[in-house]
Design a protein around this motif. Structure first.
Motif, PDB file in Angstrom:
ATOM      1  N   THR A  21      41.829  42.316  33.465  1.00  0.00           N
ATOM      2  CA  THR A  21      42.849  42.755  32.885  1.00  0.00           C
ATOM      3  C   THR A  21      43.588  42.892  35.239  1.00  0.00           C
ATOM      4  OG1 THR A  21      42.182  45.217  33.415  1.00  0.00           O
ATOM      5  CG2 THR A  21      42.973  44.432  31.691  1.00  0.00           C
ATOM      6  N   SER A  22      42.894  42.543  35.642  1.00  0.00           N
ATOM      7  CA  SER A  22      43.709  42.687  36.742  1.00  0.00           C
ATOM      8  C   SER A  22      42.761  41.702  38.474  1.00  0.00           C
ATOM      9  CB  SER A  22      43.753  44.715  37.697  1.00  0.00           C
ATOM     10  OG  SER A  22      42.365  44.682  37.641  1.00  0.00           O
ATOM     11  N   ASP A  23      43.314  41.685  38.753  1.00  0.00           N
ATOM     12  CA  ASP A  23      42.472  40.548  39.809  1.00  0.00           C
ATOM     13  C   ASP A  23      41.419  40.839  40.544  1.00  0.00           C
ATOM     14  OD1 ASP A  23      44.487  38.705  38.634  1.00  0.00           O
ATOM     15  OD2 ASP A  23      45.488  38.289  40.636  1.00  0.00           O
ATOM     16  N   ASP A  24      41.821  42.878  40.924  1.00  0.00           N
ATOM     17  CA  ASP A  24      40.427  42.996  41.565  1.00  0.00           C
ATOM     18  C   ASP A  24      39.282  43.105  41.048  1.00  0.00           C
ATOM     19  OD1 ASP A  24      42.043  45.013  39.830  1.00  0.00           O
ATOM     20  OD2 ASP A  24      42.682  46.740  41.668  1.00  0.00           O
ATOM     21  N   LYS A  75      35.434  47.631  39.387  1.00  0.00           N
ATOM     22  CA  LYS A  75      36.382  47.597  40.684  1.00  0.00           C
ATOM     23  C   LYS A  75      35.229  48.091  41.412  1.00  0.00           C
ATOM     24  CE  LYS A  75      40.523  48.642  40.541  1.00  0.00           C
ATOM     25  NZ  LYS A  75      41.778  49.417  40.153  1.00  0.00           N
TER      26      LYS A  75
END
Length: 355
Positions: A21-24, A75
């Protein structure tokens, strides 16, 4: 760390990209689990993780949480050596058993395993009925079973013992006798210990799993206790499940000895483990034949003719009853969990209305 060596495939990457859901967020593999803390291997190194609050809230059973061998989305905070897990990727296999005690709850022993080495000792502790249980759960897991008979140097009549085990190893399950003292038989394990593959060592306490791990590693990583002359069972030394990277790139999962191996939803595994009885059952005169005193029972006739051991039918019936009991308890538990979930939802709705 090279995750491809650790079993990363294109399918796993696609699954990760689906939940990312996110690049990190990055992908990692759970190497060790202890009290809801997870040591995770990533391309950038090892991090100690816990699941996110949302993950924990949405997880209702132990199956929902990460297990050793799982691929996860996390993460990382590499400056702290820590991270947070947000999702468990789909499992291609999972070896499960019923949790110990009076509960109908699944315990995942290992996930994403290609081959399960079922280690049994060739000393006085060899138990055919226990091997049947391990085979049943392995077939159900989606992994391939291999029966490893350890301590071959302690066996007085290895030919007879091998014949006993091979008689229950239906479906072409390999049976490999080995000795960690003489290193005999270890060359036959090489076909299953390939780079990028994951192999789990499973067996009762004291059968020699830690010694096998040390021999495959070429170093004394796992603590080993000697078997006393008056105690053929030995003592288990591994206290937790853990991923171990072998020198050739194969991933090994050593597990604590299991004093108790209760079944968990293994109907398909029962068919594989007792394939000869399942096949004969289709030839019985009555479709609902119990293989007792019904006329035209093909299973009873095979036993009378010496083609099937009576102990096999006894074990088959016993495991069927055990599975039926677990299924009934699991249904009651699922109903109870659903009631709790609706109570929680109603409570939250009332709180929102009162604001």
């Amino acid at each position: 760390m090279n995750l491809v060596t650790m079993g990363l495939t294109d399918k796993i990457l696609n699954d990760f990209n689906t939940v990312k859901t996110s690049d990190d967020l990055i992908i990692g593999r759970v190497a060790l689990e202890h009290k809801r803390m997870y040591r995770v291997w990533t391309e950038q190194g090892e991090v100690l993780c816990e699941v996110s609050g949302k993950f924990s809230f949405q997880s209702h059973t132990r199956e929902d949480f990460p297990a050793v061998g799982d691929w996860v989305s996390l993460k990382p905070r590499f400056d702290e050596g820590r991270g947070t897990i947000y999702a468990v990727l789909p499992r291609k296999s999972k070896f499960s058993r019923k949790s110990a005690g009076d509960t109908a709850e699944e315990q995942i022993v290992a996930a994403n395993v290609d081959t399960v080495l079922l280690v049994n000792s060739l000393n006085e502790n060899l138990n055919l009925r226990r091997i049947e249980r391990y085979l049943l759960l392995t077939w159900e897991s989606g992994a391939n079973p291999v029966i490893v008979l350890s301590k071959a140097d302690l066996c007085q009549d290895i030919t007879a013992r091998l014949a006993e085990v091979e008689a229950i190893a239906y479906g072409g399950v390999p049976v490999i006798p080995i000795s960690s003292e003489t290193m005999s038989g270890f060359e036959k394990l090489e076909d299953f210990l390939r780079p990028g593959k994951t192999v789990a060592l499973l067996g009762s306490s004291g059968v020699g799993k830690s010694t096998i791990t040390n021999r495959l590693l070429g170093e004394e990583k796992q603590l080993v206790q000697e078997i006393r002359e008056d105690d053929a069972k030995g003592r288990h030394t591994t206290t937790h499940r853990e991923l171990i990277l072998l020198p050739n790139g194969c991933i090994l999962i050593d597990t604590p000895g299991m004093r108790e191996l209760q079944l968990w939803e293994s109907a398909d595994g029962l068919m594989e483990t007792f394939s000869e009885i399942e096949e004969l059952s289709s030839q019985c005169r009555f479709r609902d034949c119990k293989h007792k005193d019904e006329p035209g029972c093909a299973v009873v006739k095979a036993i009378e003719d010496g083609f099937v051991e009576a102990d096999r039918l006894f074990s088959y019936n016993k495991l069927q009853k055990e599975l039926a009991f677990i299924e009934r308890k699991a249904d009651k538990r699922a109903q109870s969990e659903e009631r709790k979930q609706w109570k929680q939802i109603n409570k939250q709705m009332k709180q929102r209305k009162s604001r």
